[in-house]
Design a protein around this motif. Structure first.
Motif, PDB file in Angstrom:
ATOM      1  N   PRO A 122       0.713  -1.162  -0.006  1.00  0.00           N
ATOM      2  CA  PRO A 122      -0.087   0.139  -0.070  1.00  0.00           C
ATOM      3  C   PRO A 122       0.789   1.137   0.181  1.00  0.00           C
ATOM      4  O   PRO A 122       0.477   2.241  -0.764  1.00  0.00           O
ATOM      5  CB  PRO A 122      -0.794   0.002   1.385  1.00  0.00           C
ATOM      6  N   GLN A 123       1.965   1.389   0.859  1.00  0.00           N
ATOM      7  CA  GLN A 123       2.638   2.545   0.753  1.00  0.00           C
ATOM      8  C   GLN A 123       3.487   2.928  -0.407  1.00  0.00           C
ATOM      9  O   GLN A 123       3.303   3.826  -1.002  1.00  0.00           O
ATOM     10  CB  GLN A 123       3.866   2.288   2.088  1.00  0.00           C
ATOM     11  N   TRP A 124       3.926   1.677  -1.138  1.00  0.00           N
ATOM     12  CA  TRP A 124       4.541   1.926  -2.574  1.00  0.00           C
ATOM     13  C   TRP A 124       3.729   2.268  -3.565  1.00  0.00           C
ATOM     14  O   TRP A 124       3.908   3.006  -4.334  1.00  0.00           O
ATOM     15  CB  TRP A 124       5.489   0.448  -2.602  1.00  0.00           C
ATOM     16  N   TRP A 125       2.514   1.629  -3.423  1.00  0.00           N
ATOM     17  CA  TRP A 125       1.407   1.958  -4.352  1.00  0.00           C
ATOM     18  C   TRP A 125       1.141   3.479  -4.174  1.00  0.00           C
ATOM     19  O   TRP A 125       1.139   4.061  -5.320  1.00  0.00           O
ATOM     20  CB  TRP A 125       0.079   1.294  -4.040  1.00  0.00           C
ATOM     21  N   ASP A 126       0.820   3.973  -3.180  1.00  0.00           N
ATOM     22  CA  ASP A 126       0.604   5.690  -2.894  1.00  0.00           C
ATOM     23  C   ASP A 126       1.857   6.354  -3.403  1.00  0.00           C
ATOM     24  O   ASP A 126       1.615   7.316  -4.143  1.00  0.00           O
ATOM     25  CB  ASP A 126       0.528   5.910  -1.489  1.00  0.00           C
ATOM     26  N   THR A 127       2.961   5.816  -3.024  1.00  0.00           N
ATOM     27  CA  THR A 127       4.131   6.514  -3.610  1.00  0.00           C
ATOM     28  C   THR A 127       4.342   6.418  -5.177  1.00  0.00           C
ATOM     29  O   THR A 127       4.459   7.595  -5.721  1.00  0.00           O
ATOM     30  CB  THR A 127       5.471   5.863  -3.093  1.00  0.00           C
ATOM     31  N   VAL A 128       4.004   5.453  -5.785  1.00  0.00           N
ATOM     32  CA  VAL A 128       4.078   5.375  -7.287  1.00  0.00           C
ATOM     33  C   VAL A 128       3.105   6.219  -8.006  1.00  0.00           C
ATOM     34  O   VAL A 128       3.363   7.190  -8.849  1.00  0.00           O
ATOM     35  CB  VAL A 128       3.982   3.990  -7.708  1.00  0.00           C
ATOM     36  N   ILE A 129       1.804   6.312  -7.391  1.00  0.00           N
ATOM     37  CA  ILE A 129       0.828   6.963  -8.010  1.00  0.00           C
ATOM     38  C   ILE A 129       1.042   8.375  -7.821  1.00  0.00           C
ATOM     39  O   ILE A 129       0.662   9.136  -8.770  1.00  0.00           O
ATOM     40  CB  ILE A 129      -0.668   6.546  -7.470  1.00  0.00           C
ATOM     41  N   GLU A 130       1.592   8.809  -6.819  1.00  0.00           N
ATOM     42  CA  GLU A 130       1.583  10.192  -6.478  1.00  0.00           C
ATOM     43  C   GLU A 130       2.846  10.691  -7.367  1.00  0.00           C
ATOM     44  O   GLU A 130       2.891  11.624  -7.936  1.00  0.00           O
ATOM     45  CB  GLU A 130       2.206  10.483  -5.109  1.00  0.00           C
ATOM     46  N   THR A 131       3.801   9.791  -7.796  1.00  0.00           N
ATOM     47  CA  THR A 131       5.025  10.341  -8.461  1.00  0.00           C
ATOM     48  C   THR A 131       4.490  10.525  -9.758  1.00  0.00           C
ATOM     49  O   THR A 131       5.023  11.390 -10.502  1.00  0.00           O
ATOM     50  CB  THR A 131       5.990   9.197  -8.414  1.00  0.00           C
ATOM     51  N   VAL A 132       3.791   9.572 -10.346  1.00  0.00           N
ATOM     52  CA  VAL A 132       3.230   9.819 -11.909  1.00  0.00           C
ATOM     53  C   VAL A 132       1.980  10.704 -11.928  1.00  0.00           C
ATOM     54  O   VAL A 132       1.851  11.173 -13.064  1.00  0.00           O
ATOM     55  CB  VAL A 132       2.804   8.228 -12.355  1.00  0.00           C
ATOM     56  N   GLY A 133       1.389  11.196 -10.861  1.00  0.00           N
ATOM     57  CA  GLY A 133       0.422  12.001 -10.957  1.00  0.00           C
ATOM     58  C   GLY A 133      -0.905  11.475 -11.361  1.00  0.00           C
ATOM     59  O   GLY A 133      -1.360  12.299 -12.229  1.00  0.00           O
ATOM     60  N   LEU A 134      -1.306  10.474 -11.110  1.00  0.00           N
ATOM     61  CA  LEU A 134      -2.396   9.768 -11.691  1.00  0.00           C
ATOM     62  C   LEU A 134      -3.646   9.456 -10.703  1.00  0.00           C
ATOM     63  O   LEU A 134      -4.461   8.677 -11.002  1.00  0.00           O
ATOM     64  CB  LEU A 134      -1.967   8.469 -12.644  1.00  0.00           C
ATOM     65  N   SER A 135      -3.514  10.056  -9.419  1.00  0.00           N
ATOM     66  CA  SER A 135      -4.462   9.623  -8.596  1.00  0.00           C
ATOM     67  C   SER A 135      -5.925  10.050  -8.705  1.00  0.00           C
ATOM     68  O   SER A 135      -6.823   9.197  -8.392  1.00  0.00           O
ATOM     69  CB  SER A 135      -4.057  10.318  -7.197  1.00  0.00           C
ATOM     70  N   ASP A 136      -6.139  10.816  -9.711  1.00  0.00           N
ATOM     71  CA  ASP A 136      -7.354  11.188 -10.096  1.00  0.00           C
ATOM     72  C   ASP A 136      -7.895  10.595 -11.424  1.00  0.00           C
ATOM     73  O   ASP A 136      -8.920  10.955 -12.064  1.00  0.00           O
ATOM     74  CB  ASP A 136      -7.795  12.907 -10.507  1.00  0.00           C
ATOM     75  N   ARG A 137      -7.002   9.643 -12.109  1.00  0.00           N
ATOM     76  CA  ARG A 137      -7.256   8.997 -13.341  1.00  0.00           C
ATOM     77  C   ARG A 137      -7.284   7.639 -13.233  1.00  0.00           C
ATOM     78  O   ARG A 137      -7.561   6.736 -14.335  1.00  0.00           O
ATOM     79  CB  ARG A 137      -6.349   9.358 -14.383  1.00  0.00           C
ATOM     80  N   LEU A 138      -7.126   6.756 -11.920  1.00  0.00           N
ATOM     81  CA  LEU A 138      -7.264   5.574 -11.733  1.00  0.00           C
ATOM     82  C   LEU A 138      -8.323   4.743 -12.126  1.00  0.00           C
ATOM     83  O   LEU A 138      -8.084   3.621 -12.562  1.00  0.00           O
ATOM     84  CB  LEU A 138      -6.831   5.339 -10.159  1.00  0.00           C
ATOM     85  N   SER A 139      -9.749   5.509 -12.358  1.00  0.00           N
ATOM     86  CA  SER A 139     -10.753   4.602 -12.678  1.00  0.00           C
ATOM     87  C   SER A 139     -11.033   4.786 -14.026  1.00  0.00           C
ATOM     88  O   SER A 139     -11.999   4.234 -14.714  1.00  0.00           O
ATOM     89  CB  SER A 139     -11.932   5.084 -11.885  1.00  0.00           C
ATOM     90  N   HIS A 140     -10.064   5.480 -14.934  1.00  0.00           N
ATOM     91  CA  HIS A 140     -10.293   5.727 -16.235  1.00  0.00           C
ATOM     92  C   HIS A 140      -9.683   4.543 -17.057  1.00  0.00           C
ATOM     93  O   HIS A 140      -8.602   3.955 -16.842  1.00  0.00           O
ATOM     94  CB  HIS A 140      -9.803   6.796 -16.626  1.00  0.00           C
ATOM     95  N   ARG A 141     -10.320   4.163 -18.285  1.00  0.00           N
ATOM     96  CA  ARG A 141      -9.631   3.346 -19.129  1.00  0.00           C
ATOM     97  C   ARG A 141      -8.701   3.845 -20.192  1.00  0.00           C
ATOM     98  O   ARG A 141      -8.848   5.185 -20.073  1.00  0.00           O
ATOM     99  CB  ARG A 141     -10.982   2.625 -19.797  1.00  0.00           C
TER     100      ARG A 141
END
Length: 245
Positions: A122-141
């Motif tokens: 979970p911690q690494w997931w949050d780190t990677v998602i924050e780094t790539v700036g995709l937290s508001d796009r995760l549900s998009h295809r």
């Protein structure tokens, strides 16, 4: 102290075909790629740069010589062991993104771990998602994302399993300059901040300038290396007789 090696080739030859149809793609190439370093492989079309990357990644066999990922000799592994190594210890980023259109961004990122029967940390997931700036796009295809966002999904997918090394084949080849710069900055940051190892094939001097080192190939041999590259020093090397593109 020497930098630990994440991947290396020793006297690697790659020959395709036989007799008159024989083509020698690599000619006794030896190269090491240090852990936590960002390296570009450059050279003219047909120089062997993609072949070298494919051999290093275990995607292609070598004719002679050896390839190691960390302390594991890749050459000689059976198909099952090779599949496991590529799944668990190697990440891939391609020019075409290679995302599954029916899956969301989050599902695409998790896919290699799901196949391996693992859950993301979970911690690494949050780190990677924050780094790539995709937290508001995760549900998009993928069809709902821009090209740059799709490539950042591919980058996050490659990083999620914390592989020994990530191989990137022209990762900005299908992107505009702004999106390409965002992806390259992310790759550079993943090296500097998280100690990731990345080996990238590119033809672009600007892309190469994001790396720590450039290895130039010509006619299947390494002909030049450049540390701490800038677009200008890469262009200068490319215009020299040995590595003319």
């Amino acid at each position: 102290m020497e930098t630990p090696v994440a991947a290396r080739a020793e006297e690697v030859w790659k020959v395709y075909g036989k007799a008159e149809a024989q083509v020698t793609a690599l000619r006794g190439v030896s190269a090491s790629f240090g852990r936590g370093r960002f390296t570009a492989i450059m050279g003219p079309s047909g120089s062997g740069k993609s072949t070298l990357m494919h051999c290093l990644a275990g995607l292609d066999t070598v004719t002679r010589g050896t390839v190691h990922i960390g302390g594991t000799e890749v050459t000689g592994l059976n198909d099952k062991a090779l599949t496991r190594l590529r799944r668990d210890r190697v990440g891939f980023i391609f020019q075409q993104f290679n995302l599954l259109p029916t899956l969301t961004a989050a599902e695409n990122i998790r896919l290699p771990l799901d196949i391996a029967g693992k859950k993301p940390d979970p911690q690494w997931w949050d780190t990677v998602i924050e780094t790539v700036g995709l937290s508001d796009r995760l549900s998009h295809r993928p069809a709902q994302l821009s090209g740059g966002q799709q490539q950042r999904v591919a980058c996050a997918r490659a990083l999620m399993s914390r592989p020994d090394v990530i191989f990137a084949d022209e990762p900005t080849g299908n992107l505009d300059s702004k999106s390409g710069a965002e992806v390259l900055a992310f790759l550079r940051d993943s090296v500097r901040e998280h100690g990731q190892t990345i080996v990238m094939v590119t033809h672009d001097p600007v892309a190469a300038s994001y790396t720590d080192r450039v290895v130039f190939l010509a006619d299947g041999s390494i002909v030049h290396e450049l540390a701490n590259p800038t677009p200008e020093t890469v262009l200068e090397a490319m215009k020299s007789g040995e590595v003319l593109v």
